[in-house]
Design a protein around this motif. Structure first.
Motif, PDB file in Angstrom:
ATOM      1  N   MET A   1       0.872  -1.189   0.055  1.00 11.91           N
ATOM      2  CA  MET A   1       0.046  -0.172   0.039  1.00 11.91           C
ATOM      3  C   MET A   1       0.734   1.246   0.081  1.00 11.91           C
ATOM      4  O   MET A   1       2.016   1.255   0.503  1.00 11.91           O
ATOM      5  N   LYS A   2       0.414   2.328  -0.381  1.00 14.09           N
ATOM      6  CA  LYS A   2       0.990   3.790  -0.188  1.00 14.09           C
ATOM      7  C   LYS A   2       0.799   4.366   1.149  1.00 14.09           C
ATOM      8  O   LYS A   2      -0.537   4.156   1.493  1.00 14.09           O
ATOM      9  N   ALA A   3       1.571   5.009   1.750  1.00 13.19           N
ATOM     10  CA  ALA A   3       1.499   5.594   2.783  1.00 13.19           C
ATOM     11  C   ALA A   3       2.419   6.785   2.926  1.00 13.19           C
ATOM     12  O   ALA A   3       3.337   6.962   2.178  1.00 13.19           O
ATOM     13  N   VAL A   4       1.778   8.008   3.781  1.00 11.47           N
ATOM     14  CA  VAL A   4       2.612   9.133   3.911  1.00 11.47           C
ATOM     15  C   VAL A   4       3.510   8.820   5.108  1.00 11.47           C
ATOM     16  O   VAL A   4       3.118   8.575   6.176  1.00 11.47           O
ATOM     17  N   ARG A   5       4.931   8.668   4.958  1.00  4.41           N
ATOM     18  CA  ARG A   5       5.719   8.322   5.800  1.00  4.41           C
ATOM     19  C   ARG A   5       6.675   9.606   6.323  1.00  4.41           C
ATOM     20  O   ARG A   5       7.273  10.229   5.283  1.00  4.41           O
ATOM     21  N   VAL A   6       7.035   9.547   7.668  1.00 10.23           N
ATOM     22  CA  VAL A   6       8.329  10.374   8.011  1.00 10.23           C
ATOM     23  C   VAL A   6       9.450   9.537   8.586  1.00 10.23           C
ATOM     24  O   VAL A   6       8.881   8.737   9.730  1.00 10.23           O
ATOM     25  N   ALA A   7      10.500   9.388   8.283  1.00 10.10           N
ATOM     26  CA  ALA A   7      11.711   8.494   8.687  1.00 10.10           C
ATOM     27  C   ALA A   7      12.183   9.377   9.835  1.00 10.10           C
ATOM     28  O   ALA A   7      12.778   8.884  11.034  1.00 10.10           O
ATOM     29  N   THR A   8      12.715  10.595   9.374  1.00  8.11           N
ATOM     30  CA  THR A   8      13.457  11.508  10.163  1.00  8.11           C
ATOM     31  C   THR A   8      12.633  12.860  10.038  1.00  8.11           C
ATOM     32  O   THR A   8      12.572  13.437   9.102  1.00  8.11           O
ATOM     33  N   GLY A  10      11.704  16.618  10.207  1.00  8.37           N
ATOM     34  CA  GLY A  10      12.036  17.807   9.351  1.00  8.37           C
ATOM     35  C   GLY A  10      10.991  18.671   8.719  1.00  8.37           C
ATOM     36  O   GLY A  10      10.159  19.130   9.103  1.00  8.37           O
ATOM     37  N   GLY A  11      11.622  19.304   7.604  1.00  3.68           N
ATOM     38  CA  GLY A  11      10.828  20.190   6.723  1.00  3.68           C
ATOM     39  C   GLY A  11       9.940  19.317   5.793  1.00  3.68           C
ATOM     40  O   GLY A  11       9.649  18.049   6.080  1.00  3.68           O
ATOM     41  N   LEU A  12       9.532  20.045   4.866  1.00  2.05           N
ATOM     42  CA  LEU A  12       8.515  19.538   3.709  1.00  2.05           C
ATOM     43  C   LEU A  12       9.203  18.159   3.227  1.00  2.05           C
ATOM     44  O   LEU A  12       8.641  17.269   2.614  1.00  2.05           O
ATOM     45  N   GLU A  13      10.530  18.133   3.192  1.00  7.39           N
ATOM     46  CA  GLU A  13      11.203  17.175   2.527  1.00  7.39           C
ATOM     47  C   GLU A  13      11.383  15.796   3.262  1.00  7.39           C
ATOM     48  O   GLU A  13      11.451  14.862   2.888  1.00  7.39           O
ATOM     49  N   ALA A  14      10.739  16.031   4.657  1.00  7.83           N
ATOM     50  CA  ALA A  14      10.962  14.817   5.392  1.00  7.83           C
ATOM     51  C   ALA A  14       9.442  13.860   5.084  1.00  7.83           C
ATOM     52  O   ALA A  14       9.610  12.752   5.312  1.00  7.83           O
ATOM     53  N   ASP A  43      -0.122  16.636  12.347  1.00  9.23           N
ATOM     54  CA  ASP A  43       0.623  16.241  11.252  1.00  9.23           C
ATOM     55  C   ASP A  43       1.817  16.881  11.087  1.00  9.23           C
ATOM     56  O   ASP A  43       3.118  16.573  10.951  1.00  9.23           O
ATOM     57  N   LEU A  44       1.853  18.342  11.337  1.00  4.45           N
ATOM     58  CA  LEU A  44       2.874  19.311  11.327  1.00  4.45           C
ATOM     59  C   LEU A  44       3.735  19.005  12.119  1.00  4.45           C
ATOM     60  O   LEU A  44       5.187  18.859  12.101  1.00  4.45           O
ATOM     61  N   TRP A  45       3.324  19.123  13.489  1.00  2.02           N
ATOM     62  CA  TRP A  45       4.218  18.668  14.658  1.00  2.02           C
ATOM     63  C   TRP A  45       5.131  17.386  14.683  1.00  2.02           C
ATOM     64  O   TRP A  45       6.114  17.513  14.965  1.00  2.02           O
ATOM     65  N   VAL A  46       4.172  16.319  14.368  1.00  2.00           N
ATOM     66  CA  VAL A  46       4.826  14.973  14.035  1.00  2.00           C
ATOM     67  C   VAL A  46       5.964  15.037  13.198  1.00  2.00           C
ATOM     68  O   VAL A  46       7.125  14.679  13.197  1.00  2.00           O
ATOM     69  N   THR A  54       7.456   7.804  17.728  1.00  3.05           N
ATOM     70  CA  THR A  54       8.313   6.785  17.431  1.00  3.05           C
ATOM     71  C   THR A  54       8.713   6.842  15.616  1.00  3.05           C
ATOM     72  O   THR A  54       7.682   6.507  15.048  1.00  3.05           O
ATOM     73  N   TYR A  55       9.972   7.138  15.236  1.00  4.44           N
ATOM     74  CA  TYR A  55       9.975   7.383  13.778  1.00  4.44           C
ATOM     75  C   TYR A  55      10.723   5.976  13.304  1.00  4.44           C
ATOM     76  O   TYR A  55      11.471   5.360  14.173  1.00  4.44           O
ATOM     77  N   PRO A  56      10.399   5.483  12.008  1.00  7.49           N
ATOM     78  CA  PRO A  56       9.450   6.330  11.233  1.00  7.49           C
ATOM     79  C   PRO A  56       8.116   5.855  11.454  1.00  7.49           C
ATOM     80  O   PRO A  56       7.809   5.139  12.124  1.00  7.49           O
ATOM     81  N   ILE A  57       7.430   6.859  11.126  1.00  9.66           N
ATOM     82  CA  ILE A  57       5.810   6.765  11.307  1.00  9.66           C
ATOM     83  C   ILE A  57       5.086   7.214  10.097  1.00  9.66           C
ATOM     84  O   ILE A  57       5.566   7.885   9.318  1.00  9.66           O
TER      85      ILE A  57
END
Length: 331
Positions: A1-8, A10-14, A43-46, A54-57
């Protein structure tokens, strides 16, 4: 599946829209095939970094779609709790020390699939779109608990609402009017002010060019308002205290401009003000406010619907404070 993920963080590039493993539903849980998921300030704060995450998330607290196992159309209750502590036993899971919000404490709903306990997937009417359903749970639950349960808002009271074009703000306008309050709202542009007025606000002040404290004194005959809702924080907190009548109530559920305002405590004790914090709410409160939605007494305000792949644009818009209501991602 596709998902919006944040590994580290940061800014929009995260933000990454990437392939992720399909989640497996534990016994007693079901799988929601997500059709729409909304974006919140959480979502912005995370994405920027929270010590409790806990990352990635996978981001996202709100979603609506089809339950794979039953075929029902449903929305997701944004939070889970332990179910056994003193607060859960009393029916108030938002006070639970193990309270867990999707997209903050566990993988969230901006994905093709999300798993949840059966009781957390609430059936929705056929005439409610997935986009509107996804825009509702977090902001309406937050607004209901803050205004009605914690804030004790009553008919005939005056309410000042800062930043009323925000997702929680649009919910607060509608709920406060149903409660019979006079709503004095603020917005930062004329376009936002017009949309807030259309929701039913009695007075809308342009906070970019009007002295809100002076206008409140004028509108209330120098008395001040009964209740202020302030989730802006640092930029407005001192003025919120000044706008309250003696014995008034200041309600807060967030701090989008900063969590460390300068505060003159003499306003609090000398004028006997109440400062009331509120976060999310109970299952009963969610079902109460959704009942109003299903009966069409309230309606979620959707600013724009974007494809999941445009999540960076969604964050950019939310950070720029150019929206009125919720941004929804179509999955």
């Amino acid at each position: 599946m596709k998902a919006v993920r944040v590994a580290t963080p940061g800014g929009l590039e995260a933000l990454r829209v990437e392939d992720a493993p399909d989640p497996a539903a534990p016994p007693g849980w079901l799988t929601l095939e997500v059709k729409a998921a909304s974006v919140n300030h959480l979502d912005l704060w995370v994405r920027r970094g929270l010590p409790i995450a806990t990352y990635p998330i996978t981001l996202g607290s709100d979603a609506a779609g089809v339950v794979r196992e039953t075929g029902e159309r449903a929305l997701l209750n944004p939070a889970l709790s332990c179910g056994t502590c003193e607060f859960c036993a009393a029916g108030d899971k938002s006070m639970c020390r193990d309270y867990a919000v999707y997209g903050e404490h566990r993988d969230g709903a901006q994905a093709g699939l999300v798993v949840a306990p059966r009781a957390s997937l609430i059936p929705i009417p056929d005439d409610l779109s997935f986009e509107e359903a996804a825009a509702a749970p977090l902001v309406y639950l937050t607004a209901w608990r803050m205004l009605i349960t914690r804030g004790r808002l009553r008919a005939g009271e005056d309410l000042l609402l800062w930043g009323a074009a925000a997702g929680v703000g649009t919910a607060c306008v509608q709920l406060a009017k149903l409660a019979g309050a006079r709503v004095i709202a603020t917005a930062s542009t004329d376009a936002k002010a017009a949309r807030v007025a259309a929701l039913g606000a009695d007075v809308v002040l342009n906070s970019a060019r009007e002295d809100v404290v002076a206008r409140i004194r004028e509108l209330t005959g120098k008395r001040g308002v009964d209740v202020v809702v302030d989730y802006v924080g640092k930029d407005t907190w001192a003025r919120s205290l000044q706008c309250l009548r003696r014995g008034g109530r200041l309600l807060t559920c967030g701090a989008t401009s900063g969590h460390d305002p300068v505060e003159d405590l003499r306003h609090v004790f000398y004028r006997q003000l109440e400062i009331i914090g509120s976060t999310m709410g109970s299952d009963r409160e969610l079902r109460d406010v959704l009942g109003l939605l299903f009966k069409k007494r309230i309606r979620p305000v959707v600013d724009v619907v974007l494809p999941l792949a445009d999540v960076r644009e969604a964050h950019r818009r939310l950070e720029s404070r150019s929206t009125c209501g919720k941004i929804v991602l179509r999955v």
